[in-house]
Design a protein around this motif. Structure first.
Motif, mmCIF file in Angstrom:
data_model
loop_
_atom_site.group_PDB
_atom_site.id
_atom_site.type_symbol
_atom_site.label_atom_id
_atom_site.label_comp_id
_atom_site.label_asym_id
_atom_site.label_seq_id
_atom_site.Cartn_x
_atom_site.Cartn_y
_atom_site.Cartn_z
ATOM 1 N N GLN A 264 1.223 5.176 0.530
ATOM 2 C CA GLN A 264 0.850 6.455 0.888
ATOM 3 C C GLN A 264 1.798 7.641 0.140
ATOM 4 O O GLN A 264 2.772 7.682 0.291
ATOM 5 C CB GLN A 264 0.623 6.058 2.243
ATOM 6 C CG GLN A 264 0.182 5.186 2.923
ATOM 7 C CD GLN A 264 0.397 4.764 4.796
ATOM 8 O OE1 GLN A 264 1.780 5.748 5.120
ATOM 9 N NE2 GLN A 264 -0.402 4.209 4.911
ATOM 10 N N ASP B 96 0.750 -1.428 -0.022
ATOM 11 C CA ASP B 96 0.022 0.461 -0.248
ATOM 12 C C ASP B 96 0.569 1.025 -0.014
ATOM 13 O O ASP B 96 1.574 1.110 0.960
ATOM 14 C CB ASP B 96 -1.143 0.058 1.494
ATOM 15 C CG ASP B 96 -1.788 1.583 1.456
ATOM 16 O OD1 ASP B 96 -2.322 2.268 0.246
ATOM 17 O OD2 ASP B 96 -2.146 2.308 2.353
ATOM 18 N N ASN C 132 2.543 11.294 -1.511
ATOM 19 C CA ASN C 132 2.287 12.573 -0.855
ATOM 20 C C ASN C 132 2.416 12.925 -2.163
ATOM 21 O O ASN C 132 3.714 13.479 -3.251
ATOM 22 C CB ASN C 132 3.681 12.801 -0.802
ATOM 23 C CG ASN C 132 3.239 14.401 -0.026
ATOM 24 O OD1 ASN C 132 2.351 15.474 -0.013
ATOM 25 N ND2 ASN C 132 4.597 15.197 1.034
#
Length: 393
Positions: free
Chosen positions: A268, A266, A270
Motif C-alpha cells: 500500500q 500487497d 504512498n
C-alpha cells in the motif's frame, strides 16, 4: 394450305452435347457445394493451436487518442519533492519530434472464445516471426475469455504499480509504503506462522542484521541476498499484536539468485506524485520496464532518449529487477517494423533473442532498471556501441 408439324427430333450429336453440359453443370454444382462446406469448416472448425504474431507498439512518451480528444499517454501531476517545483507535462501537439520509448506487444489468435481457424493459421504462416504453440501449453481447457481478460488487466495494473515505485526510487525519491501479507505459499515454512493481514515490520537475516521494511522494495531486495534454507526472524504486526516468527527460506522456481519467504505481499504505497497511464486494450506485465523508463524521462530534464527511437520489454519488480517475458521474437519484429533502432531485452531472455534479431535492430541486454536507465543515456549520447548484447553474454 400450310401444314403444322412438331419440332424436329434432336440429332444424336446435339444429345451428346447436352449430356456433356449436364455432367459439367453437375460437377460444377458439386464443386461449389464442397468448397462452400470447406469454407465454412475453415472458418468454424477450431485448430489446436495459438498463433502469436508481432503486435502493435506504443510510444510511452507519445499521445493517446481518447473520447475527449488527445492526451499524453503518461501524465504526472504534483510537486517534485527534490526540487519543490511543480511537474509540467509536455504539450502533445508539440512533442511529436521528441525521442521514443516504445513498449511492444504480441498479437494472439486462438485463445479461449476465439479459437484459431484455417484462415488465421494461413495469416500466421505468412507473417514474419510468427509462432504456433499448442493450445494445451498455453491455456487450461476450462478457462474462459473473461478470465483471461481479467488476468491480463490485473497484470497490467500490477506492472504499472511496480513501475511507478521502481522509477521513483531509481531517481532517489522516497516511496514509503505499508507492506501487508495477503497469504502464504502452500507447503512453505511460513504457512501457519505468518497470516493474512500481518504487516511486515522487519526481517533479520542470518548475519544478525535487522532490516526494517519501509518501502515496497525492501523485502525483495533483502531476499535476493539470502540463500535458500536460511533461517530468518520475521517481525510482523497485526492490530495491536506484534510478534516475531522464525521462518526458513525456500528456493524460488525460475530464479537464480536469492530465495523466498513463501508469502504473498500487497504494498500500500504512498506516492509523492500522481502518475497516470492512458492505455487501453493492452494487458499483461511485460511493459513494466518501459513504463518505469517513461516516468524517469518525464521527471528528468530534457529528452532522455536524445531523439532516438528505443523499444524494449521486461517485467519490473519493486526493487528494480527486470524479469523475463514471452514472445520476444515477435516483439523485436514489431519494434523494427515501427521504426525502432534499439531494443532493451531482459538478460534472462537472451537465449530466445539470439538468432531472432531483425536486421537493423540493435539489442541491449539489461537485468535491472538502473542498467536500462544507463543504456538509454548511452544511446542518447551515441555511446550505444559499448553496451552489452546477448551475443556477447
Amino acid at each position: 394450305m400450310n401444314e403444322l408439324h412438331d419440332d424436329p427430333k434432336v440429332s444424336e450429336e446435339d444429345a451428346q452435347s447436352n449430356a456433356r453440359n449436364l455432367r459439367w453443370l453437375r460437377r460444377l454444382t458439386v464443386t461449389v457445394v464442397v468448397l462452400s462446406i470447406l469454407g465454412v469448416a475453415a472458418a468454424v472448425v477450431p485448430l489446436p493451436y495459438v498463433a502469436r504474431l508481432p503486435g502493435p507498439t506504443v510510444n510511452i512518451l507519445g499521445a493517446a487518442a481518447t473520447k475527449d480528444g488527445t492526451e499524453e499517454l503518461l501524465s504526472i501531476t504534483g510537486t517534485n519533492p527534490l526540487t519543490g517545483e511543480e511537474i509540467k507535462n509536455p504539450d502533445p501537439s508539440t512533442n511529436a519530434d521528441s525521442g521514443q520509448l516504445r513498449m511492444v506487444t504480441v498479437s494472439e489468435m486462438g485463445g479461449p472464445g476465439r479459437r484459431l481457424n484455417v484462415y488465421g493459421w494461413i495469416q500466421a504462416e505468412l507473417t514474419p516471426a510468427s509462432e504456433l504453440v499448442p493450445y494445451s501449453k498455453v491455456y487450461p481447457n476450462n478457462v474462459t475469455r473473461e478470465q483471461v481478460d481479467n488476468a491480463n488487466k490485473a497484470q497490467m495494473t500490477g506492472s504499472q504499480s511496480t513501475a511507478k515505485v521502481a522509477a521513483l526510487m531509481e531517481l532517489g525519491w522516497k516511496v514509503p509504503a505499508t507492506v501487508k501479507i495477503t497469504g502464504t505459499v502452500e507447503g512453505s515454512d511460513a504457512q501457519g506462522k505468518l497470516r493474512e493481514g500481518d504487516i511486515l515490520q522487519s526481517i533479520e537475516t542470518p548475519d544478525g542484521v535487522l532490516h526494517s521494511i519501509e518501502t515496497p522494495a525492501d523485502p525483495f531486495a533483502i531476499m535476493r541476498k539470502v540463500a535458500p534454507g536460511s533461517t530468518l526472524k520475521v517481525t510482523v504486526k497485526n492490530g495491536e499484536d506484534q510478534r516475531t516468527e522464525t521462518v526458513v527460506s525456500a528456493a524460488s522456481a525460475g530464479e537464480t539468485e536469492g530465495s523466498k519467504l513463501g508469502i504473498y505481499l500487497d504494498a500500500q504505497v504512498n506516492l509523492p506524485v500522481d502518475i497516470h497511464f492512458s492505455l487501453e486494450n493492452i494487458g499483461g506485465p511485460s511493459a513494466g520496464m518501459m513504463f518505469s523508463l517513461g516516468i524517469i524521462d518525464r521527471l528528468s530534464e530534457g529528452d532522455m532518449t536524445g531523439g532516438k527511437s528505443i523499444a524494449g520489454t521486461g517485467t519490473m519488480s519493486y526493487d528494480g529487477k527486470v524479469g523475463a517475458i514471452g514472445g520476444i521474437a515477435q516483439k523485436m519484429q514489431g519494434a523494427k517494423r515501427d521504426g525502432a533502432s534499439w531494443f532493451l531485452a531482459p538478460e534472462s531472455n537472451c537465449d530466445q533473442v539470439i538468432g531472432h534479431v531483425p536486421e537493423g535492430l540493435r539489442v541491449v541486454r539489461v537485468s535491472t532498471l538502473h542498467e536500462a536507465h544507463e543504456a538509454v543515456d548511452a544511446i542518447a549520447a551515441d555511446r550505444g556501441d559499448s553496451l552489452p548484447t546477448c551475443e556477447a553474454k
